[in-house]
Motif scaffolding. Sequence first.
Motif, PDB file in Angstrom:
ATOM      1  N   MET A   1      47.830  26.224 -62.132  1.00 60.66           N
ATOM      2  CA  MET A   1      48.770  27.042 -61.377  1.00 60.66           C
ATOM      3  C   MET A   1      48.288  28.481 -61.281  1.00 60.66           C
ATOM      4  SD  MET A   1      51.539  26.774 -59.772  1.00 60.66           S
ATOM      5  CE  MET A   1      52.926  27.640 -59.174  1.00 60.66           C
ATOM      6  N   GLU A   2      47.687  28.989 -62.364  1.00 62.65           N
ATOM      7  CA  GLU A   2      47.194  30.357 -62.336  1.00 62.65           C
ATOM      8  C   GLU A   2      46.054  30.517 -61.338  1.00 62.65           C
ATOM      9  OE1 GLU A   2      47.794  28.810 -65.204  1.00 62.65           O
ATOM     10  OE2 GLU A   2      49.365  29.995 -66.148  1.00 62.65           O
ATOM     11  N   GLY A   3      45.236  29.478 -61.188  1.00 64.69           N
ATOM     12  CA  GLY A   3      44.140  29.530 -60.222  1.00 64.69           C
ATOM     13  C   GLY A   3      44.645  29.651 -58.789  1.00 64.69           C
ATOM     14  N   LEU A   4      45.688  28.898 -58.486  1.00 62.28           N
ATOM     15  CA  LEU A   4      46.287  28.966 -57.152  1.00 62.28           C
ATOM     16  C   LEU A   4      46.879  30.350 -56.893  1.00 62.28           C
ATOM     17  CD1 LEU A   4      47.114  27.471 -54.561  1.00 62.28           C
ATOM     18  CD2 LEU A   4      49.221  26.836 -55.731  1.00 62.28           C
ATOM     19  N   ILE A  43      51.094  41.491 -61.580  1.00 62.09           N
ATOM     20  CA  ILE A  43      51.865  41.865 -62.779  1.00 62.09           C
ATOM     21  C   ILE A  43      52.686  40.684 -63.269  1.00 62.09           C
ATOM     22  CG2 ILE A  43      53.719  43.340 -63.632  1.00 62.09           C
ATOM     23  CD1 ILE A  43      52.698  45.494 -61.695  1.00 62.09           C
ATOM     24  N   PHE A  44      53.275  39.952 -62.341  1.00 66.71           N
ATOM     25  CA  PHE A  44      54.098  38.807 -62.728  1.00 66.71           C
ATOM     26  C   PHE A  44      53.264  37.720 -63.399  1.00 66.71           C
ATOM     27  CE2 PHE A  44      56.411  34.845 -61.731  1.00 66.71           C
ATOM     28  CZ  PHE A  44      57.583  35.135 -62.394  1.00 66.71           C
ATOM     29  N   VAL A  45      52.080  37.462 -62.871  1.00 64.61           N
ATOM     30  CA  VAL A  45      51.213  36.432 -63.448  1.00 64.61           C
ATOM     31  C   VAL A  45      50.675  36.870 -64.803  1.00 64.61           C
ATOM     32  CG1 VAL A  45      49.014  35.211 -63.099  1.00 64.61           C
ATOM     33  CG2 VAL A  45      50.640  35.390 -61.253  1.00 64.61           C
ATOM     34  N   SER A  46      50.535  38.182 -65.015  1.00 57.82           N
ATOM     35  CA  SER A  46      50.026  38.664 -66.304  1.00 57.82           C
ATOM     36  C   SER A  46      50.978  38.350 -67.450  1.00 57.82           C
ATOM     37  CB  SER A  46      49.776  40.169 -66.247  1.00 57.82           C
ATOM     38  OG  SER A  46      50.996  40.881 -66.217  1.00 57.82           O
ATOM     39  N   GLY A  47      52.232  38.074 -67.140  1.00 55.39           N
ATOM     40  CA  GLY A  47      53.200  37.720 -68.167  1.00 55.39           C
ATOM     41  C   GLY A  47      53.154  36.251 -68.541  1.00 55.39           C
ATOM     42  N   ARG A  48      52.159  35.510 -68.089  1.00 55.67           N
ATOM     43  CA  ARG A  48      51.967  34.082 -68.332  1.00 55.67           C
ATOM     44  C   ARG A  48      53.111  33.267 -67.767  1.00 55.67           C
ATOM     45  NH1 ARG A  48      52.046  33.574 -74.017  1.00 55.67           N
ATOM     46  NH2 ARG A  48      52.517  35.772 -74.127  1.00 55.67           N
ATOM     47  N   LEU A  49      52.749  32.255 -67.050  1.00 57.16           N
ATOM     48  CA  LEU A  49      53.744  31.361 -66.467  1.00 57.16           C
ATOM     49  C   LEU A  49      54.077  30.274 -67.475  1.00 57.16           C
ATOM     50  CD1 LEU A  49      52.222  31.008 -62.909  1.00 57.16           C
ATOM     51  CD2 LEU A  49      54.071  32.498 -63.624  1.00 57.16           C
ATOM     52  N   THR A  50      55.256  30.324 -68.003  1.00 56.90           N
ATOM     53  CA  THR A  50      55.702  29.304 -68.953  1.00 56.90           C
ATOM     54  C   THR A  50      57.054  28.776 -68.507  1.00 56.90           C
ATOM     55  OG1 THR A  50      56.811  30.934 -70.353  1.00 56.90           O
ATOM     56  CG2 THR A  50      54.532  30.422 -70.898  1.00 56.90           C
ATOM     57  N   ALA A  51      57.297  27.563 -68.888  1.00 55.30           N
ATOM     58  CA  ALA A  51      58.615  26.981 -68.626  1.00 55.30           C
ATOM     59  C   ALA A  51      59.492  27.193 -69.845  1.00 55.30           C
ATOM     60  CB  ALA A  51      58.474  25.500 -68.304  1.00 55.30           C
ATOM     61  N   GLY A  52      59.408  28.386 -70.395  1.00 49.40           N
ATOM     62  CA  GLY A  52      60.150  28.698 -71.615  1.00 49.40           C
ATOM     63  C   GLY A  52      61.591  29.066 -71.341  1.00 49.40           C
ATOM     64  N   ALA A  53      62.293  29.287 -72.422  1.00 50.34           N
ATOM     65  CA  ALA A  53      63.702  29.653 -72.351  1.00 50.34           C
ATOM     66  C   ALA A  53      63.810  31.170 -72.157  1.00 50.34           C
ATOM     67  CB  ALA A  53      64.395  29.236 -73.645  1.00 50.34           C
ATOM     68  N   PRO A  54      64.986  31.674 -71.828  1.00 46.48           N
ATOM     69  CA  PRO A  54      65.156  33.118 -71.744  1.00 46.48           C
ATOM     70  C   PRO A  54      64.924  33.759 -73.110  1.00 46.48           C
ATOM     71  CG  PRO A  54      67.221  31.976 -71.266  1.00 46.48           C
ATOM     72  CD  PRO A  54      66.174  30.948 -71.456  1.00 46.48           C
ATOM     73  N   PRO A  55      64.448  35.003 -73.156  1.00 45.16           N
ATOM     74  CA  PRO A  55      64.120  35.640 -74.428  1.00 45.16           C
ATOM     75  C   PRO A  55      65.360  36.123 -75.183  1.00 45.16           C
ATOM     76  CG  PRO A  55      63.648  37.133 -72.641  1.00 45.16           C
ATOM     77  CD  PRO A  55      64.082  35.846 -72.025  1.00 45.16           C
ATOM     78  N   LEU A  56      66.188  35.197 -75.601  1.00 46.19           N
ATOM     79  CA  LEU A  56      67.381  35.531 -76.364  1.00 46.19           C
ATOM     80  C   LEU A  56      67.140  35.223 -77.838  1.00 46.19           C
ATOM     81  CD1 LEU A  56      70.038  34.016 -73.950  1.00 46.19           C
ATOM     82  CD2 LEU A  56      69.289  36.383 -74.097  1.00 46.19           C
ATOM     83  N   ILE A  57      67.609  36.118 -78.694  1.00 41.42           N
ATOM     84  CA  ILE A  57      67.434  35.952 -80.137  1.00 41.42           C
ATOM     85  C   ILE A  57      68.728  35.400 -80.721  1.00 41.42           C
ATOM     86  CG2 ILE A  57      66.921  37.146 -82.306  1.00 41.42           C
ATOM     87  CD1 ILE A  57      65.438  39.241 -80.614  1.00 41.42           C
ATOM     88  N   PRO A  58      68.649  34.263 -81.407  1.00 43.86           N
ATOM     89  CA  PRO A  58      69.873  33.716 -82.018  1.00 43.86           C
ATOM     90  C   PRO A  58      70.382  34.625 -83.141  1.00 43.86           C
ATOM     91  CG  PRO A  58      68.082  32.090 -82.023  1.00 43.86           C
ATOM     92  CD  PRO A  58      67.520  33.381 -81.583  1.00 43.86           C
TER      93      PRO A  58
END
Length: 120
Positions: A1-4, A43-58
């Motif tokens: 995906m990053e290559g595209l 800039i957006f791609v530099s943040g790595r494309l992950t299918a992660g969760a939102p950055p919330l701290i429990p």
Amino acid sequence: MEGLLAISIGVLVAAAVYLMLARNVLRFIFGLVLISNAANLTIFVSGRLTAGAPPLIPVGAEAPLGDVANALPQALVLTAIVIGFGLFAFALVLMFRAYTTLGTLYSDEMRVAEPREDRS
């Protein structure tokens, strides 16, 4: 995906440079918008494309658990989009004013500071 995405960033930059080298001010503005979008995508791609969760701290934890999305590039891109829109609106109004005053959109014919001498 990053290559595209890297290829699409390259195409955006190439198209922007092509448009910005034209003598037409309107094409220059469109090239400026394209290169702004290419920078935002970079800039957006530099943040790595992950299918992660939102950055919330429990509650009770010191860091987010698992893979999370990086919020900093997203905030930077959102700010850059707003600034880019403001720049585009200003440049469009400036171009319209130059067209109504000078009657042309070609930068070679916009000679207010250095008028042509009449040799008649």
